[in-house]
Design a protein around this motif. Structure first.
Motif, PDB file in Angstrom:
ATOM      1  N   ASP A   1      -8.001   1.990  -1.616  1.00  0.00           N
ATOM      2  CA  ASP A   1      -7.738   1.599  -2.518  1.00  0.00           C
ATOM      3  C   ASP A   1      -8.543   0.951  -3.277  1.00  0.00           C
TER       4      ASP A   1
ATOM      5  N   LYS B   1       0.920  -1.289  -0.241  1.00  0.00           N
ATOM      6  CA  LYS B   1       0.153   0.062   0.072  1.00  0.00           C
ATOM      7  C   LYS B   1       0.720   0.943   0.257  1.00  0.00           C
ATOM      8  N   PRO B   2       0.657   2.740  -0.881  1.00  0.00           N
ATOM      9  CA  PRO B   2       1.517   3.735  -0.822  1.00  0.00           C
ATOM     10  C   PRO B   2       0.898   4.358   0.349  1.00  0.00           C
ATOM     11  N   ASP B   3       0.245   4.578   1.559  1.00  0.00           N
ATOM     12  CA  ASP B   3      -0.712   4.939   2.052  1.00  0.00           C
ATOM     13  C   ASP B   3      -0.553   4.306   3.127  1.00  0.00           C
ATOM     14  N   LEU B   4      -0.197   3.821   4.595  1.00  0.00           N
ATOM     15  CA  LEU B   4      -0.218   2.995   5.614  1.00  0.00           C
ATOM     16  C   LEU B   4      -0.835   3.662   6.351  1.00  0.00           C
ATOM     17  N   MET B   5      -0.995   5.179   6.478  1.00  0.00           N
ATOM     18  CA  MET B   5      -2.074   5.656   7.704  1.00  0.00           C
ATOM     19  C   MET B   5      -3.163   4.919   6.831  1.00  0.00           C
ATOM     20  N   ARG B   6      -3.503   5.712   5.629  1.00  0.00           N
ATOM     21  CA  ARG B   6      -4.515   5.566   4.909  1.00  0.00           C
ATOM     22  C   ARG B   6      -5.757   3.764   5.280  1.00  0.00           C
TER      23      ARG B   6
ATOM     24  N   SER C   1       7.535   1.139   7.673  1.00  0.00           N
ATOM     25  CA  SER C   1       7.263   0.398   6.320  1.00  0.00           C
ATOM     26  C   SER C   1       6.045  -0.822   6.528  1.00  0.00           C
TER      27      SER C   1
ATOM     28  N   GLN D   1       4.849  -0.861   2.845  1.00  0.00           N
ATOM     29  CA  GLN D   1       4.843   0.082   2.155  1.00  0.00           C
ATOM     30  C   GLN D   1       5.042  -0.394  -0.061  1.00  0.00           C
TER      31      GLN D   1
ATOM     32  N   ARG E   1       3.147   1.343  -5.429  1.00  0.00           N
ATOM     33  CA  ARG E   1       1.429   0.850  -5.499  1.00  0.00           C
ATOM     34  C   ARG E   1       0.622  -0.148  -4.736  1.00  0.00           C
ATOM     35  N   SER E   2      -0.633   0.415  -4.724  1.00  0.00           N
ATOM     36  CA  SER E   2      -1.316  -1.044  -4.002  1.00  0.00           C
ATOM     37  C   SER E   2      -1.838  -2.352  -4.540  1.00  0.00           C
TER      38      SER E   2
END
Length: 384
Positions: A305, A51-56, A74, A92, A95-96
């Motif tokens: 995603d 996933k590019p955005d782990l927080m989301r 990561s 991390q 791209r998803s």
């Protein structure tokens, strides 16, 4: 369960005796199991995503009902309330994408046996999990890890099912039902569904290598003679009941992840958890309803995603004695009750139609099992 009878000295087996489905195999059709598998896995272990955005991704996961077992800059490990390994590993990435599935072997001896037979060396798992694993790839290119000896996460307090008054069976007196709109606490990973352009080779690979067995086959309308186009596959635990499917595999125009499913306690948890997700702006793909194959209560959601994930409760459990059921693969046959299957779930919505069309064109130009007749069968599924 099949029934064996003697007739003029000849032993015959009636595969329709004690069936869980209306129809069983015909002579010469796929038996749904391997005669001599290398090992027999115990369960599905976890799924891996980048996933590019782990927080989301973590924010959605918490709203969906996961707990966080490990977080680094990561990597995030998501778990259910049951003991054992994490359900999902998020890493991390640029791209998803879906990065693979892990299955739990009964012992490290099985991992070593599989490594020896495949020529792929076994190796230690990351320190965060411990244990031993062998990293394989199925014929459709999906990474498959077989693991054992991991350290076990302790169980967490579960979300208890609500006591129900059913007819004259009264379990609640002078008390009301007020289920809270909170995340449905995920208990465990139940199954993953994959699509393959080399469906039959890939199915046989899981049966031969991992000792899994088929609970139900589906075939495209009018194409039973071409063989199955989808299978719901369970772990072979002998007399011990196992989930109707830990893996489902479908023939299609791309080698890809379709969805994964996570068990919650009951219908109220599933429904109230769905309301919680809706209030936070997440997208329901399809639900609530009850499936036919597997019988699960279901509710499908898209993560930020676009990946499809399912809450489920009350699924079927089969021991190894049941033979596969056979049924046509139809959109109307995906549920016993619930709203009509959505265009989003079927992949026919405007936002996915272009991608699906390109996948079909690419598959038809390639050397695989997805030919023009199979395309026609797949298109009939959505209309039937």
């Amino acid at each position: 369960m099949s029934e064996t009878t003697a007739h003029h000295g000849e032993t015959r087996t009636d595969v329709h005796h004690g069936m869980h489905a209306e129809d069983g195999a015909r002579r010469g059709e796929h038996p749904g199991r391997s005669r001599n598998p290398i090992i027999k896995v115990a369960d599905i272990a976890w799924l891996e995503f980048e996933k590019p955005d782990l927080m989301r991704a973590e924010a959605f996961a918490r709203a969906f009902g996961f707990q966080v077992a490990l977080r680094t800059p990561s990597e995030v490990h998501l778990r259910g309330t049951g003991s054992g390994a994490p359900c999902v590993v998020l890493r991390q990435g640029a791209r998803s994408r879906f990065a693979g599935v892990a299955f739990r072997a009964h012992s490290e001896v099985d991992v070593l046996r599989l490594a020896d037979r495949t020529g792929v060396p076994a190796s230690a798992l990351p320190e965060s999990m411990d244990g031993l694993g062998v990293a394989l790839t199925d014929p459709s290119g999906i990474p498959v890890r077989i693991v054992s000896g991991m350290h076990e996460l302790p169980a967490l307090p579960p979300q208890e099912p609500l006591p129900l008054n059913t007819g004259r069976d009264v379990r609640r007196v002078n008390l009301t039902q007020r289920p809270l709109r909170v995340p449905a606490r995920v208990q465990r990973l139940g199954h993953v569904v994959l699509q393959s352009t080399t469906y039959l080779d890939t199915l046989n690979w899981y049966l031969d290598h991992l000792g899994m067995i088929v609970s139900d086959f589906l075939y495209f309308p009018g194409q039973r003679h071409r063989g199955p186009a989808m299978s719901f596959i369970r772990c072979d635990l002998g007399d011990t009941p196992a989930d109707h499917h830990s893996l489902a595999l479908a023939l299609g125009p791309a080698n890809r992840y379709v969805h994964s499913a996570y068990q919650v306690s009951d219908l109220d948890a599933l429904a109230a958890g769905g309301e919680y997700l809706l209030e936070r702006g997440y997208f329901r793909s399809w639900g609530i309803g009850r499936h036919i194959q597997g019988s699960q209560l279901f509710d499908y959601w898209r993560d930020p995603d676009g990946f499809l994930v399912e809450h489920f409760a009350d699924g079927d459990l089969f021991d190894s004695s049941l033979e596969p059921g056979w049924a046509p693969f139809t959109a109307s046959g995906l549920a016993q009750w619930g709203p009509p299957v959505s265009a989003d779930f079927l992949g026919t919505s405007p936002r996915s139609a272009r991608r699906e069309a390109m996948s079909m064109l690419t598959a038809l130009r390639s050397d695989n099992e997805f030919d023009v007749n199979r395309l026609i069968g797949l298109l009939k599924v959505a209309k039937s």
